[in-house]
Structures are given as structure tokens and as C-alpha cells.
Design a protein around this motif. Structure first.
Motif, PDB file in Angstrom:
ATOM      1  N   ALA A 281       1.033  -1.283  -0.008  1.00  0.00           N
ATOM      2  CA  ALA A 281       0.043  -0.014  -0.119  1.00  0.00           C
ATOM      3  C   ALA A 281       0.772   1.182  -0.055  1.00  0.00           C
ATOM      4  N   PHE A 282       0.468   2.232  -0.612  1.00  0.00           N
ATOM      5  CA  PHE A 282       1.343   3.394  -0.857  1.00  0.00           C
ATOM      6  C   PHE A 282       0.852   4.239   0.469  1.00  0.00           C
ATOM      7  N   SER A 283       1.173   4.081   1.515  1.00  0.00           N
ATOM      8  CA  SER A 283       1.126   4.878   2.809  1.00  0.00           C
ATOM      9  C   SER A 283       2.175   5.080   3.794  1.00  0.00           C
ATOM     10  N   ARG A 284       1.858   5.975   4.761  1.00  0.00           N
ATOM     11  CA  ARG A 284       3.035   6.320   5.511  1.00  0.00           C
ATOM     12  C   ARG A 284       3.227   4.935   6.420  1.00  0.00           C
ATOM     13  N   ASN A 285       2.533   4.398   6.884  1.00  0.00           N
ATOM     14  CA  ASN A 285       2.696   3.167   7.810  1.00  0.00           C
ATOM     15  C   ASN A 285       3.209   2.015   6.933  1.00  0.00           C
ATOM     16  N   ALA A 286       2.945   1.932   5.499  1.00  0.00           N
ATOM     17  CA  ALA A 286       3.646   0.860   5.025  1.00  0.00           C
ATOM     18  C   ALA A 286       4.958   0.974   4.535  1.00  0.00           C
ATOM     19  N   ILE A 287       5.493   2.446   4.451  1.00  0.00           N
ATOM     20  CA  ILE A 287       6.627   2.999   4.021  1.00  0.00           C
ATOM     21  C   ILE A 287       7.594   2.407   5.507  1.00  0.00           C
ATOM     22  N   LEU A 288       7.251   3.002   6.578  1.00  0.00           N
ATOM     23  CA  LEU A 288       7.813   2.716   7.959  1.00  0.00           C
ATOM     24  C   LEU A 288       7.899   1.395   8.289  1.00  0.00           C
TER      25      LEU A 288
ATOM     26  N   GLU B 268       6.881  12.458  -0.950  1.00  0.00           N
ATOM     27  CA  GLU B 268       8.019  13.016  -0.613  1.00  0.00           C
ATOM     28  C   GLU B 268       8.728  12.174   0.403  1.00  0.00           C
ATOM     29  N   LEU B 269       8.029  11.477   1.240  1.00  0.00           N
ATOM     30  CA  LEU B 269       8.709  10.474   2.460  1.00  0.00           C
ATOM     31  C   LEU B 269       9.558   9.400   1.871  1.00  0.00           C
ATOM     32  N   LEU B 270       9.076   8.845   0.653  1.00  0.00           N
ATOM     33  CA  LEU B 270       9.627   7.881   0.221  1.00  0.00           C
ATOM     34  C   LEU B 270      10.808   8.550  -0.574  1.00  0.00           C
ATOM     35  N   ALA B 271      10.788   9.715  -1.405  1.00  0.00           N
ATOM     36  CA  ALA B 271      11.741  10.232  -2.362  1.00  0.00           C
ATOM     37  C   ALA B 271      12.770  10.506  -1.324  1.00  0.00           C
ATOM     38  N   LYS B 272      12.749  10.913  -0.209  1.00  0.00           N
ATOM     39  CA  LYS B 272      13.709  11.507   0.736  1.00  0.00           C
ATOM     40  C   LYS B 272      14.459  10.223   1.237  1.00  0.00           C
ATOM     41  N   LYS B 273      14.198   8.921   1.176  1.00  0.00           N
ATOM     42  CA  LYS B 273      14.847   7.841   1.369  1.00  0.00           C
ATOM     43  C   LYS B 273      15.975   7.411   0.362  1.00  0.00           C
ATOM     44  N   GLY B 274      15.900   8.153  -0.498  1.00  0.00           N
ATOM     45  CA  GLY B 274      17.123   8.174  -1.898  1.00  0.00           C
ATOM     46  C   GLY B 274      16.493   7.148  -2.755  1.00  0.00           C
ATOM     47  N   VAL B 275      15.326   6.533  -2.753  1.00  0.00           N
ATOM     48  CA  VAL B 275      15.052   5.696  -3.771  1.00  0.00           C
ATOM     49  C   VAL B 275      15.377   6.124  -5.379  1.00  0.00           C
ATOM     50  N   VAL B 276      15.875   5.023  -6.110  1.00  0.00           N
ATOM     51  CA  VAL B 276      16.289   5.497  -7.616  1.00  0.00           C
ATOM     52  C   VAL B 276      14.975   5.445  -8.545  1.00  0.00           C
TER      53      VAL B 276
ATOM     54  N   ASP C  26      -0.214  -0.524  -5.107  1.00  0.00           N
ATOM     55  CA  ASP C  26      -1.432   0.121  -5.624  1.00  0.00           C
ATOM     56  C   ASP C  26      -1.068   1.722  -5.206  1.00  0.00           C
ATOM     57  N   GLY C  27      -0.887   2.322  -6.271  1.00  0.00           N
ATOM     58  CA  GLY C  27      -0.108   3.502  -6.115  1.00  0.00           C
ATOM     59  C   GLY C  27      -1.394   4.803  -5.880  1.00  0.00           C
ATOM     60  N   SER C  28      -2.665   4.466  -6.073  1.00  0.00           N
ATOM     61  CA  SER C  28      -3.472   5.186  -5.432  1.00  0.00           C
ATOM     62  C   SER C  28      -3.742   5.774  -4.262  1.00  0.00           C
ATOM     63  N   GLY C  29      -3.279   5.178  -3.205  1.00  0.00           N
ATOM     64  CA  GLY C  29      -3.389   5.608  -1.756  1.00  0.00           C
ATOM     65  C   GLY C  29      -2.585   6.626  -1.401  1.00  0.00           C
ATOM     66  N   GLY C  30      -1.463   7.088  -1.950  1.00  0.00           N
ATOM     67  CA  GLY C  30      -0.672   8.189  -1.422  1.00  0.00           C
ATOM     68  C   GLY C  30      -0.731   9.528  -1.957  1.00  0.00           C
ATOM     69  N   GLY C  31      -0.199  10.594  -1.301  1.00  0.00           N
ATOM     70  CA  GLY C  31      -0.436  11.774  -2.023  1.00  0.00           C
ATOM     71  C   GLY C  31       0.894  12.527  -1.868  1.00  0.00           C
TER      72      GLY C  31
END
Length: 423
Positions: free
Chosen positions: A306-313, A341-349, A331-336
Motif C-alpha cells: 500500500a502506498f501509505s506512510r505506515n507501509a513505508i515505515l 516526499e517521505l519515500l523520495a527522501k529515502k533516496g530511492v532511484v 497500489d499507487g492510488s493511496g498516497g499523496g
């Protein structure tokens, strides 16, 4: 109920007592004849004692019930008189039968019960009293013999004791009489003692006897009071001990309860830690490649269900998200924007997403220079989850992915599109 009875000297009596809110008292002589029967709501123990004293010396104290009431025992101790103990309480029928005839009268059940108690006690000693009357010489006081017999002395021993006492008394009187005669002779013809003086002497003697009786009673009451005070002191000491023990018991119970709760909490915590450790162990093994499924020409990527803050953490806690990682959003529809930004700041390519990706998320990825590709742009043949069914990792064609990323970056540099959803 008063009876006409005016003894010239104090006689022995049998006393029946019915204690309660209304106290009933009955007094009979050693021949079973009634002396006094009365009841009152306002009588105290001392009032009862005074009334008993005024009618004679109580030889036996009785009750109509068992166990013997405390008030009856107290009065018997004060007079040092035995209690007529019962094997079982008298029934109503027995009490009615005991108080019939013999001139017995009463006004209420309290008086009846008291009267029945002393009559029942008299009947117990009646045969023995008749023997005393037959065997006692005329010169010996029958009542004194009866009193000694009630106290456990045999009839013959009681008679002998009283005869000796009488002889000693008569000898003493004789000596005193001689001394008195000598004194009168020395007075030389003074007039004899008047009748009025003799009457006064008798009154004084009676008063002296009553004073002695009251002194004895006072001594007995003081002894009883001291005994009660000692009992109260002991009971208070026991009460303090019980309270202290109870307090310690409560404290121990509370401590045990707290410890039990703490043990349960720690057990739950250990269980959770064990589960977490098992998961981490599995993850470590997977990260070390012990359980990884290899796909020829494929790049292993991490899957976010899921594209959510909790799933990322949660993914970061389990596997870590480091610079250079490729993330697949099932499922990319869940995030804003904030999630992107949270995921991008982790340095994903790069990010590959399923379903739809919101405009705000796509714009944020673009802003951070993270290409986002739809899974439709990746051949399904090369996008698969590991065969162990965990679904935390997938594989994508390595060369295709690199080519797509390069193309996306070149177009971004040329400014052909502000937001690139796919190439």
C-alpha cells in the motif's frame, strides 16, 4: 409481686433471673416458698443485686435457658453462689407446669421464666433438703446445713462443723457475758439496760450486718471490674494484632496482584519480542540471500502493498530503505504528496506503481527526480513476486529498468514533460 414474708433474720434464698430488655427476678426460700417476684424495664444489674440482698443471702442463682446468660453468671460470681446449670433450656410447657400451685403468682412471661428457673433449681435439691431436715438435730440451724450441702459438703460433715462452730460461739458468749457481769457489778447498782436501748442495739446490729454485706459486695464488684478491665485490655491487644495481620495480608495480596500483572505484561512483551525476532531473523536470512529466489536478468526490488506512510515505515523497519532502492507500489492510488516526499527522501532511484498514481504524488516524485513508471510499462513476464509467497520482493528486467530510467532523465533534462508518468 410481693409476698408477706418478714423473717427475723437473713435467710438463704434461691434466685431466678430472666435477663433482657425487661428483667424478671424471682426469689424463693429453701422450702420452695415464694419471697418476691417482680420485673422491670428500668432495672440495672446493680438494682437487681440490691433487691436480692434485701431479701436474704442468695445460695443458688438460676436461669431458664442454656447456655447460662452472662448477667446470671456475673451475679452468681458476685455472691460466690453456684449457678444451677441446665442440660437444655426449659420449654414453655415445663415453665408453666413448674409455676403452677404452691402459691406461685406472676404478672408476665419474664416473671414466670424467672420463677420457673428458681423452682426448677429447688426441685433439684428438694430431696437432699428433706434429708437434711430429718438428720439435723434441733440445736443446729437447718438452713446453714443446707447451705453447706449445696456447696458440696456432706450432711454429717456439715452438721459436725456447725455444732463445733456453735459450741465455740456459745463459749465466746459465755466469756463475754461473764466479762459484762463483772463490769456491771463494778458500776455498783446502776440501772439495767432499757427496752429502748435494746431496740436501738438490734437496729444497729442489723445495719452493721447490712454494711458488712455491702462491703463484701463492693469488694466482689471491684474484683469483677478488674477482671473485666483485664479482659478488655486483652481483647484490645488481640484486636490490634488481628488488624495488623489483616493489614499485612492486604498489602501482601496487593503486592502479589501487582507482580502477577507485571509478569503477564512481561510475558506478553517477551512473546511480542520473540515474534518480532523471528520475523527479523527471516528478513536477515532473506537479505543475506539464503531464501531469495533468483530470476535470470532480473533486479530484486522491494514491494509496498500500500502506498501509505505506515507501509513505508513498516518496510523500513523490516528491510530498510536505502539509497538506490527500487520500490514497487502494488497500489499507487493511496498516497499523496507527503507520502511521495517521505519515500523520495529515502533516496530511492525509481518507483513502479500499479493501478493509478495521484497527480500530487507524481508531481512530488518529479520534483525530487525520482522516475515513476506504471507496471503496464514493464513486461509482466519480468515483474513477479518471490515464490515463497511473502510478496515483500519482486523482480524486474534489469536492463529494461535502467534504459527506462536513462530515458526519463534525458527527457527531464530537456524539459519535454514536467511530469512523466511513463515512458
Amino acid at each position: 409481686m410481693a409476698y408477706s414474708h418478714s423473717p427475723t433474720e437473713r435467710k438463704y434464698t434461691i434466685v431466678g433471673i430472666d435477663p433482657g430488655t425487661t428483667i424478671g427476678v424471682a426469689i424463693i426460700d429453701l422450702e420452695g416458698k415464694p419471697i418476691e417476684v417482680f420485673s422491670s424495664k428500668n432495672y440495672s444489674c446493680s438494682d437487681v443485686i440490691e433487691s436480692i440482698i434485701s431479701h436474704g443471702n442468695p445460695l443458688i442463682v438460676a436461669s431458664d435457658v442454656t447456655p447460662t446468660p452472662s448477667m446470671v453468671k456475673r451475679i452468681s460470681r458476685i455472691f460466690s453462689s453456684p449457678v444451677h446449670e441446665l442440660d437444655e433450656s426449659l420449654s414453655t410447657e415445663e415453665k408453666v407446669a413448674l409455676t403452677k400451685g404452691e402459691g406461685y403468682e406472676y404478672k408476665n412471661v419474664h416473671e414466670r421464666d424467672a420463677l420457673a428457673a428458681c423452682v426448677n433449681a429447688f426441685k433439684r435439691y428438694k430431696k437432699k433438703f428433706l434429708q437434711v431436715q430429718r438428720k439435723t438435730p434441733a440445736a443446729v440451724d437447718v438452713e446453714e446445713v443446707k447451705a453447706l450441702v449445696v456447696k458440696g459438703v456432706s450432711i454429717s460433715a456439715a452438721i459436725n462443723r456447725l455444732i463445733r462452730a456453735k459450741e465455740e460461739k456459745e463459749e465466746k458468749k459465755r466469756v463475754m457475758k461473764e466479762e459484762k457481769s463483772e463490769k456491771e457489778e463494778q458500776k455498783g447498782g446502776e440501772g439495767g439496760v432499757s427496752e429502748n436501748e435494746l431496740r436501738l442495739r438490734r437496729i444497729i446490729k442489723g445495719k452493721d450486718e447490712k454494711i458488712e454485706m455491702m462491703k463484701d459486695l463492693m469488694t466482689a464488684l471491684k474484683t469483677e471490674l478488674e477482671k473485666k478491665e483485664s479482659e478488655i485490655k486483652n481483647l484490645r491487644s488481640k484486636l490490634d494484632f488481628v488488624r495488623s495481620a489483616r493489614r499485612r495480608e492486604i498489602e501482601e495480596t496487593e503486592e502479589i496482584s501487582w507482580r502477577d500483572n507485571e509478569i503477564e505484561r512481561l510475558r506478553a512483551e517477551v512473546k511480542a519480542r520473540d515474534k518480532e525476532n523471528a520475523e527479523l531473523k527471516t528478513i536477515i536470512e532473506e537479505l543475506k540471500g539464503k531464501k531469495a529466489v533468483e530470476v535470470k536478468g532480473g533486479k530484486r526490488i522491494k514491494v509496498l502493498p500500500a502506498f501509505s506512510r505506515n507501509a513505508i515505515l513498516d518496510m523500513e523497519r523490516k528491510y530498510g530503505i536505502k539509497k538506490g532502492d527500487v520500490i514497487f507500489l502494488e497500489d499507487g492510488s493511496g498516497g499523496g504528496a507527503s507520502t511521495a516526499e517521505l519515500l523520495a527522501k529515502k533516496g530511492v532511484v525509481a518507483v513502479i506503481y500499479g493501478k493509478e498514481l495521484s497527480h500530487f504524488a507524481a508531481e512530488k516524485f518529479f520534483e525530487f527526480g525520482v522516475p515513476a513508471f506504471s507496471d503496464k510499462d514493464m513486461p509482466s513476464l519480468f515483474l513477479k513476486k518471490e515464490s515463497n509467497g511473502r510478496g515483500d520482493f519482486a523482480f524486474v528486467d534489469h536492463q529494461l529498468l535502467n534504459r527506462k530510467i536513462d530515458e526519463w532523465r534525458k527527457k527531464r533534462e530537456r524539459g519535454e514533460d514536467k511530469i512523466l508518468f511513463s515512458l
